[in-house]
Design a protein around this motif. Structure first.
Motif, short mmCIF file in Angstrom:
data_model
loop_
_atom_site.label_atom_id
_atom_site.label_comp_id
_atom_site.label_asym_id
_atom_site.label_seq_id
_atom_site.Cartn_x
_atom_site.Cartn_y
_atom_site.Cartn_z
N TYR A 52 52.28 13.40 39.70
CA TYR A 52 52.34 12.97 41.10
C TYR A 52 52.75 11.51 41.20
O TYR A 52 53.60 11.13 42.01
N MET A 53 52.16 10.66 40.36
CA MET A 53 52.50 9.24 40.37
C MET A 53 53.94 9.01 39.91
O MET A 53 54.62 8.09 40.38
N ASN A 54 54.42 9.85 39.01
CA ASN A 54 55.78 9.68 38.48
C ASN A 54 56.87 10.05 39.48
O ASN A 54 58.06 9.85 39.20
N ARG A 55 56.49 10.57 40.64
CA ARG A 55 57.48 10.81 41.68
C ARG A 55 58.05 9.49 42.20
O ARG A 55 59.11 9.47 42.82
N ILE A 56 57.31 8.39 41.99
CA ILE A 56 57.79 7.07 42.38
C ILE A 56 58.23 6.36 41.11
O ILE A 56 57.43 6.14 40.19
N SER A 57 59.48 6.01 41.03
CA SER A 57 60.01 5.41 39.80
C SER A 57 59.44 4.01 39.57
O SER A 57 59.04 3.32 40.51
N GLY A 58 59.42 3.62 38.32
CA GLY A 58 58.95 2.28 37.97
C GLY A 58 59.74 1.17 38.63
O GLY A 58 59.16 0.21 39.16
N PRO A 59 61.09 1.23 38.64
CA PRO A 59 61.87 0.17 39.30
C PRO A 59 61.54 0.03 40.79
O PRO A 59 61.54 -1.08 41.31
N LEU A 60 61.29 1.15 41.47
CA LEU A 60 60.94 1.06 42.89
C LEU A 60 59.55 0.48 43.06
O LEU A 60 59.31 -0.36 43.94
N LEU A 61 58.62 0.89 42.20
CA LEU A 61 57.26 0.36 42.29
C LEU A 61 57.24 -1.13 42.01
O LEU A 61 56.48 -1.89 42.62
N ASP A 62 58.11 -1.59 41.10
CA ASP A 62 58.21 -3.02 40.81
C ASP A 62 58.61 -3.83 42.03
O ASP A 62 58.26 -5.01 42.15
N ARG A 63 59.39 -3.23 42.93
CA ARG A 63 59.89 -3.94 44.09
C ARG A 63 58.87 -4.04 45.22
O ARG A 63 59.17 -4.63 46.26
N ILE A 64 57.72 -3.44 45.03
CA ILE A 64 56.66 -3.51 46.04
C ILE A 64 55.69 -4.61 45.63
O ILE A 64 54.98 -4.50 44.63
N ASP A 65 55.65 -5.68 46.41
CA ASP A 65 54.92 -6.88 46.03
C ASP A 65 53.41 -6.66 45.94
O ASP A 65 52.75 -7.16 45.04
N ILE A 66 52.87 -5.95 46.93
CA ILE A 66 51.42 -5.81 47.06
C ILE A 66 51.06 -4.34 46.99
O ILE A 66 51.56 -3.53 47.76
N GLN A 67 50.19 -4.00 46.06
CA GLN A 67 49.74 -2.61 45.86
C GLN A 67 48.22 -2.61 45.88
O GLN A 67 47.58 -3.25 45.05
N SER A 103 45.64 -21.69 40.11
CA SER A 103 45.21 -20.52 39.35
C SER A 103 44.55 -19.48 40.24
O SER A 103 44.73 -18.27 40.05
N ARG A 104 43.77 -19.90 41.25
CA ARG A 104 43.08 -18.93 42.11
C ARG A 104 44.09 -18.14 42.96
O ARG A 104 43.85 -16.98 43.28
N HIS A 105 45.18 -18.76 43.30
CA HIS A 105 46.22 -18.05 44.05
C HIS A 105 46.89 -17.01 43.15
O HIS A 105 47.17 -15.89 43.60
N ILE A 106 47.15 -17.38 41.89
CA ILE A 106 47.73 -16.44 40.93
C ILE A 106 46.78 -15.27 40.69
O ILE A 106 47.21 -14.10 40.63
N ALA A 107 45.49 -15.56 40.59
CA ALA A 107 44.51 -14.50 40.33
C ALA A 107 44.50 -13.47 41.45
O ALA A 107 44.46 -12.26 41.21
N GLU A 108 44.51 -13.94 42.69
CA GLU A 108 44.52 -12.99 43.81
C GLU A 108 45.82 -12.19 43.84
O GLU A 108 45.80 -10.98 44.10
N ALA A 109 46.94 -12.84 43.56
CA ALA A 109 48.22 -12.14 43.56
C ALA A 109 48.27 -11.07 42.48
O ALA A 109 48.80 -9.98 42.70
N ILE A 110 47.71 -11.36 41.30
CA ILE A 110 47.66 -10.36 40.22
C ILE A 110 46.81 -9.18 40.65
O ILE A 110 47.11 -8.02 40.34
N GLY A 111 45.74 -9.44 41.40
CA GLY A 111 44.88 -8.37 41.88
C GLY A 111 45.59 -7.39 42.79
O GLY A 111 45.14 -6.25 42.96
N TYR A 112 46.70 -7.80 43.37
CA TYR A 112 47.47 -6.91 44.24
C TYR A 112 48.52 -6.11 43.47
O TYR A 112 49.38 -5.49 44.09
N ARG A 113 48.46 -6.12 42.13
CA ARG A 113 49.40 -5.33 41.32
C ARG A 113 48.68 -4.21 40.58
O ARG A 113 49.13 -3.75 39.54
N THR A 114 47.59 -3.72 41.11
CA THR A 114 46.76 -2.75 40.40
C THR A 114 47.41 -1.38 40.26
O THR A 114 46.90 -0.54 39.53
N LEU A 115 48.49 -1.12 40.95
CA LEU A 115 49.13 0.18 40.84
C LEU A 115 50.38 0.15 39.99
O LEU A 115 51.15 1.11 39.99
#
Length: 526
Positions: A376-391, A505-517
């Motif tokens: 189900y997750m593989n229906r969305i390609s990796g390159p397209l998922l990469d282009r989504i900033d916040i997940q 660093s705290r801004h980077i930490a929050e931004a990384i948290g939005y890449r969980t998918l």
């Protein structure tokens, strides 16, 4: 007698001038040349019937109409009215001295009434650019065209009214329509039917929406049915910054060309929100067709494209999003034409975590077969998922949150913070062509404005190495971190100070948290 009447046609979302040359002489025939399509060639019966119903004594003679430039195809019925005026002037039924002062467009009915046409706004812009004094349009389109200043815009409902205006405007009782665009923006600035105060709980997700809107970032939500994904997505327009005049004109032109403006509409003052069904075809999404029209991607320009049930869209439909997300323009190339449509949209998508919808649910058991979640997750390609900033992952709303009767934060309060952050970005990129928000930064601007401090870079390196993130994810994290910093600094610094304030660093930490998918990190704990 030979006369010239001026009109316009649409290519992409821009208008180009069309000169209608009419020759009336002895004989009986009616010929249209200049690459006219079927709708234009069929105008003979409409024109003659409309003239007869307008009370004009007209003797039919040999009539030749040339639509110049002759090497570009002319489509639609918008040439009916200017061709009728040209025929009457060439037959000396009306004076022709003032024809060079005006641009004319409109479709004719058999009884002589003038019907609305598509693309009036870009035609009005072209009339102003070419220095025409007057613009004669269908009455139903007059408010749309009147947002363009420095040209007199007249709306006509019949051929008889257009004849008087074109031949001697001093004899016409009609007056030009004037629109106060500033008042139009002020009246519609904060009038939204849906508000974030109606969303119970989900404070973390609301924060992600605020960051996405503040920087123009793409966003993907994943969560079980009933968690509020669609509900929150529909409230995004209430926290987006208002359209600028240039954005409003561009957005209105696209909807005008597509025929999506309601009758009597003027300038679009709200950012568009488009939500196509998952059965949409690639052509409907991208645009094109036999008669090229903007697709959903372009109709969402300067606004939001919401794709609900993201994995249910056909793979070929999703993959066409990759290029316009990066380039913010879509080029439709066919054998007979090539057009460019703007595509600067904010992609918002939502999906379930698995086919049954309950993978990872705190209280309900997932009933999917082994391997179904990955498929189900593989229906969305990796390159397209990469282009989504916040997940972001969304959990079901707790009962205490649903039962809470107190006031939640209103959209207008979130919108104020978003606007302040956008003002910082506009000041930062005021000398950059085509860059208006953090999501549009290129590599040079990332290095100049979004490079983190040493601690932030170390944190980013550790997470990217462990999760095997791509180079595109690196760029996206920096863009989101810059937006998070702008939101923080807008509340504590002046606009000039916030422009050059560092990414920490705290801004980077929050931004990384939005890449969980991300493909490598889905299911891992941060």
């Amino acid at each position: 007698m030979l006369t010239k009447v001026y009109s316009a046609a649409i290519q992409g979302i821009e208008a180009y001038p069309v000169t209608i040359e009419t020759l009336v002489e002895r004989g009986i025939s009616f010929t249209i040349v200049g690459m006219a399509d079927t709708a234009v060639k069929e105008s003979y019966q409409r024109i003659m019937s409309a003239i007869n119903h307008s009370g004009v004594q007209f003797v039919r003679k040999r009539t030749v109409i040339n639509l110049a430039p002759a090497d570009v195809k002319k489509e639609g019925a918008s040439f009916d009215l200017p061709m009728a005026i040209g025929v009457l002037a060439a037959a000396e039924a009306i004076p022709s001295e003032h024809l060079a002062e005006c641009m004319i467009m409109g479709e004719l009915s058999l009884d002589g009434s003038v019907l609305p046409v598509k693309g009036v706004l870009p035609m009005a812009v072209k009339a102003r650019e070419m220095g025409f004094k007057r613009l004669i349009v269908p009455e139903a389109n007059v408010t749309e065209a009147a947002v363009v200043n420095r040209v007199e815009v007249y709306g006509v409902s019949t051929l008889a009214e257009a004849m008087i205006l074109a031949s001697d405007p001093s004899l016409s009782p009609l007056r030009p329509t004037v629109i106060d665009t500033r008042a139009l923006f002020a009246a519609d600035a904060y009038n939204f039917d849906l508000d974030f105060s109606e969303v119970k709980g989900q404070d973390t997700v609301k924060r992600a929406f605020e960051v996405a809107c503040a920087g123009g970032h793409n966003l993907l939500m994943i969560g079980p049915p009933g968690a509020g994904k669609s509900m929150m997505a529909k409230r995004i327009p209430s926290i987006l910054p208002p359209l600028s005049m240039a954005e409003a004109l561009e957005t209105t032109k696209i909807h005008s060309v597509a025929g999506k403006l309601r009758r009597g509409s003027m300038l679009m003052t709200r950012r568009p929100f488009r939500s196509p069904h998952h059965t949409v075809s690639p052509v409907a999404l991208v645009g094109g067709g036999v008669n090229p029209m903007p697709g959903e991607i372009s109709l969402a320009n300067n606004g939001v494209l919401f794709l609900d049930e993201f994995p249910e869209f056909p793979r070929q439909v999703l993959e066409v999003l990759r290029q316009p997300i990066e380039d913010r323009v879509i080029t439709v190339s066919r054998a007979k034409y090539t057009v460019d449509y703007p595509a600067s949209f904010m992609l918002v998508a939502s999906m379930n975590p698995c086919p049954c919808g309950y993978f990872g649910h705190p209280t309900r058991v997932c009933t999917c077969q082994p391997g179904a979640v990955n498929r189900y997750m593989n229906r969305i390609s990796g390159p397209l998922l990469d282009r989504i900033d916040i997940q972001v992952e969304i959990q079901p709303v707790a009962f205490d949150d649903m039962a809470y009767s107190g006031e939640s934060e209103k959209s207008v309060e979130i919108r104020r913070r978003v606007i302040r952050a956008r003002e910082i970005q506009q000041n930062r990129f005021r000398d950059e062509q085509g860059v208006h928000c953090n999501a549009q930064m290129n590599q040079r601007l990332l290095k100049q404005h979004a490079w983190p401090d040493e601690e932030g870079m170390d944190r980013l390196k550790e997470r990217m190495t462990r999760l095997n993130m791509s180079a595109r994810a690196f760029d996206r994290i920096l863009r989101v971190a810059r937006t998070i910093a702008d939101l923080e600094y807008s509340a504590t610094m002046t606009e000039e100070e916030a422009v050059t304030a560092p990414v920490l660093s705290r801004h980077i930490a929050e931004a990384i948290g939005y890449r969980t998918l991300d493909r490598a990190s889905y299911g891992q704990t941060f």
